[in-house]
Design a protein around this motif. Structure first.
Motif, mmCIF file in Angstrom:
data_model
loop_
_atom_site.group_PDB
_atom_site.id
_atom_site.type_symbol
_atom_site.label_atom_id
_atom_site.label_comp_id
_atom_site.label_asym_id
_atom_site.label_seq_id
_atom_site.Cartn_x
_atom_site.Cartn_y
_atom_site.Cartn_z
ATOM 1 N N ARG A 94 -2.515 -8.335 0.884
ATOM 2 C CA ARG A 94 -1.129 -8.313 1.372
ATOM 3 C C ARG A 94 -0.785 -6.944 1.964
ATOM 4 O O ARG A 94 -1.444 -5.946 1.681
ATOM 5 C CB ARG A 94 -0.163 -8.610 0.229
ATOM 6 C CG ARG A 94 -0.439 -9.903 -0.501
ATOM 7 C CD ARG A 94 0.222 -11.039 0.173
ATOM 8 N NE ARG A 94 0.041 -12.254 -0.623
ATOM 9 C CZ ARG A 94 0.217 -13.435 -0.138
ATOM 10 N NH1 ARG A 94 0.585 -13.589 1.096
ATOM 11 N NH2 ARG A 94 0.043 -14.500 -0.886
ATOM 12 N N ALA A 95 0.278 -6.914 2.754
ATOM 13 C CA ALA A 95 0.755 -5.658 3.330
ATOM 14 C C ALA A 95 0.974 -4.632 2.229
ATOM 15 O O ALA A 95 1.507 -4.956 1.156
ATOM 16 C CB ALA A 95 2.050 -5.891 4.096
ATOM 17 N N PHE A 96 0.531 -3.426 2.484
ATOM 18 C CA PHE A 96 0.671 -2.243 1.630
ATOM 19 C C PHE A 96 -0.252 -2.223 0.418
ATOM 20 O O PHE A 96 -0.213 -1.286 -0.371
ATOM 21 C CB PHE A 96 2.133 -2.022 1.206
ATOM 22 C CG PHE A 96 3.082 -2.049 2.367
ATOM 23 C CD1 PHE A 96 3.012 -1.085 3.370
ATOM 24 C CD2 PHE A 96 4.023 -3.058 2.477
ATOM 25 C CE1 PHE A 96 3.870 -1.124 4.455
ATOM 26 C CE2 PHE A 96 4.888 -3.100 3.569
ATOM 27 C CZ PHE A 96 4.812 -2.133 4.556
ATOM 28 N N ASP A 97 -1.100 -3.251 0.240
ATOM 29 C CA ASP A 97 -2.098 -3.199 -0.833
ATOM 30 C C ASP A 97 -3.036 -2.020 -0.591
ATOM 31 O O ASP A 97 -3.399 -1.726 0.561
ATOM 32 C CB ASP A 97 -2.950 -4.481 -0.876
ATOM 33 C CG ASP A 97 -2.280 -5.639 -1.590
ATOM 34 O OD1 ASP A 97 -1.274 -5.419 -2.279
ATOM 35 O OD2 ASP A 97 -2.781 -6.773 -1.443
ATOM 36 N N LEU A 98 -3.453 -1.368 -1.669
ATOM 37 C CA LEU A 98 -4.472 -0.327 -1.590
ATOM 38 C C LEU A 98 -5.825 -1.031 -1.647
ATOM 39 O O LEU A 98 -6.140 -1.705 -2.628
ATOM 40 C CB LEU A 98 -4.329 0.669 -2.748
ATOM 41 C CG LEU A 98 -5.342 1.823 -2.751
ATOM 42 C CD1 LEU A 98 -5.181 2.694 -1.511
ATOM 43 C CD2 LEU A 98 -5.164 2.657 -4.018
ATOM 44 N N VAL A 99 -6.606 -0.891 -0.592
ATOM 45 C CA VAL A 99 -7.866 -1.613 -0.433
ATOM 46 C C VAL A 99 -9.032 -0.632 -0.568
ATOM 47 O O VAL A 99 -8.998 0.461 -0.002
ATOM 48 C CB VAL A 99 -7.943 -2.309 0.944
ATOM 49 C CG1 VAL A 99 -9.248 -3.063 1.119
ATOM 50 C CG2 VAL A 99 -6.743 -3.234 1.142
ATOM 51 N N THR A 100 -10.053 -1.040 -1.303
ATOM 52 C CA THR A 100 -11.290 -0.276 -1.392
ATOM 53 C C THR A 100 -12.374 -1.064 -0.677
ATOM 54 O O THR A 100 -12.577 -2.242 -0.969
ATOM 55 C CB THR A 100 -11.712 -0.059 -2.860
ATOM 56 O OG1 THR A 100 -10.680 0.657 -3.543
ATOM 57 C CG2 THR A 100 -13.022 0.717 -2.951
ATOM 58 N N ILE A 101 -13.032 -0.412 0.274
ATOM 59 C CA ILE A 101 -14.189 -1.013 0.942
ATOM 60 C C ILE A 101 -15.436 -0.424 0.296
ATOM 61 O O ILE A 101 -15.566 0.793 0.168
ATOM 62 C CB ILE A 101 -14.233 -0.719 2.450
ATOM 63 C CG1 ILE A 101 -13.074 -1.388 3.174
ATOM 64 C CG2 ILE A 101 -15.563 -1.186 3.055
ATOM 65 C CD1 ILE A 101 -13.056 -1.137 4.674
#
Length: 180
Positions: A94-101
Motif C-alpha cells: 500500500r501507499a507509504f508502506d516501508l518496503v525492503t527489497i
C-alpha cells in the motif's frame, strides 16, 4: 514514467555504502529499503504490478554497485540485460508502506546470471521474482566466466538447481516467437 530520481538516489546510497565498507559478496543477500510512494500505486491504492518490476531494478543496481560488479561494468563498458522473468504476488503493498527489497544470485550458468528478488513489508513477503539476466558488450550477451574472471571470481560457481533449473527447463519449451 521511470523513477530516475529514485534510481539515481539509490545508486548514490549504494556507492556511499560501498565506500564505507558495506559491500555484498556474490553469495550474500543484499537489502535496501524505500517507501511506496503515490507514484507507485494504481487505482486500487496498492503498488502497481508493473511498478514492482521497475523497482526491482533498484535492488539489482544496489547489488551490482555494492558487489563490485558495477565497477567492472564501467571499466569494461559492459551493460546489463534482463532476458526473462517470472513473478509471484502474495500480499498487497500500500501507499507509504516501508518496503525492503532483497536481492541475491540464485544461480549462474555459461551465459546467464539468475537473480532472485523479493519485496517485504513488516517482515512479510509480498512478491518474489526470478530473473534471467546477462552482461552485455556491444549488444551481445557475454559468457559469465568472463564476468567472473573480471571480478576475481574465476573459480566461483553456482549451477542452477531446484526450482531455478526447473524454470530454465520449462522456459526452454516455450515457443519463440509466440504463436498466434
Amino acid at each position: 514514467m521511470y523513477p530516475f530520481y529514485r534510481y539515481t538516489k539509490s545508486i548514490v546510497k549504494a556507492v556511499v555504502a560501498q565506500k564505507k565498507g558495506d559491500t555484498v559478496d556474490f553469495t550474500d543477500t543484499a537489502e535496501m529499503q524505500f517507501r511506496c510512494s503515490l507514484t507507485d500505486i494504481d487505482n486500487f491504492f496498492e503498488m502497481n504490478n508493473g511498478r514492482v518490476f521497475t523497482l526491482y531494478d533498484l535492488g539489482r543496481t544496489d547489488f551490482a554497485v555494492r558487489s563490485g560488479l558495477g565497477q567492472a561494468l564501467l571499466k569494461h563498458r559492459w551493460g546489463l540485460v534482463v532476458a526473462g522473468s517470472t513473478i509471484q504476488y502474495r500480499k498487497r503493498i500500500r501507499a507509504f508502506d516501508l518496503v525492503t527489497i532483497k536481492t541475491r544470485i540464485a544461480a549462474v550458468d555459461e551465459r546467464w546470471i539468475y537473480v532472485e528478488q523479493s519485496m517485504w513489508v513488516k517482515g512479510k513477503p509480498c512478491s518474489s521474482a526470478l530473473l534471467r539476466t546477462g552482461v552485455t558488450k556491444g549488444g551481445r550477451v557475454i559468457e559469465t566466466q568472463k564476468v567472473l574472471d573480471a571480478m576475481g571470481r574465476s573459480n566461483w560457481s553456482l549451477p542452477p538447481t531446484g526450482y531455478v533449473a526447473e524454470w530454465i527447463e520449462s522456459d526452454s519449451h516455450r515457443p519463440w516467437p509466440p504463436q498466434n
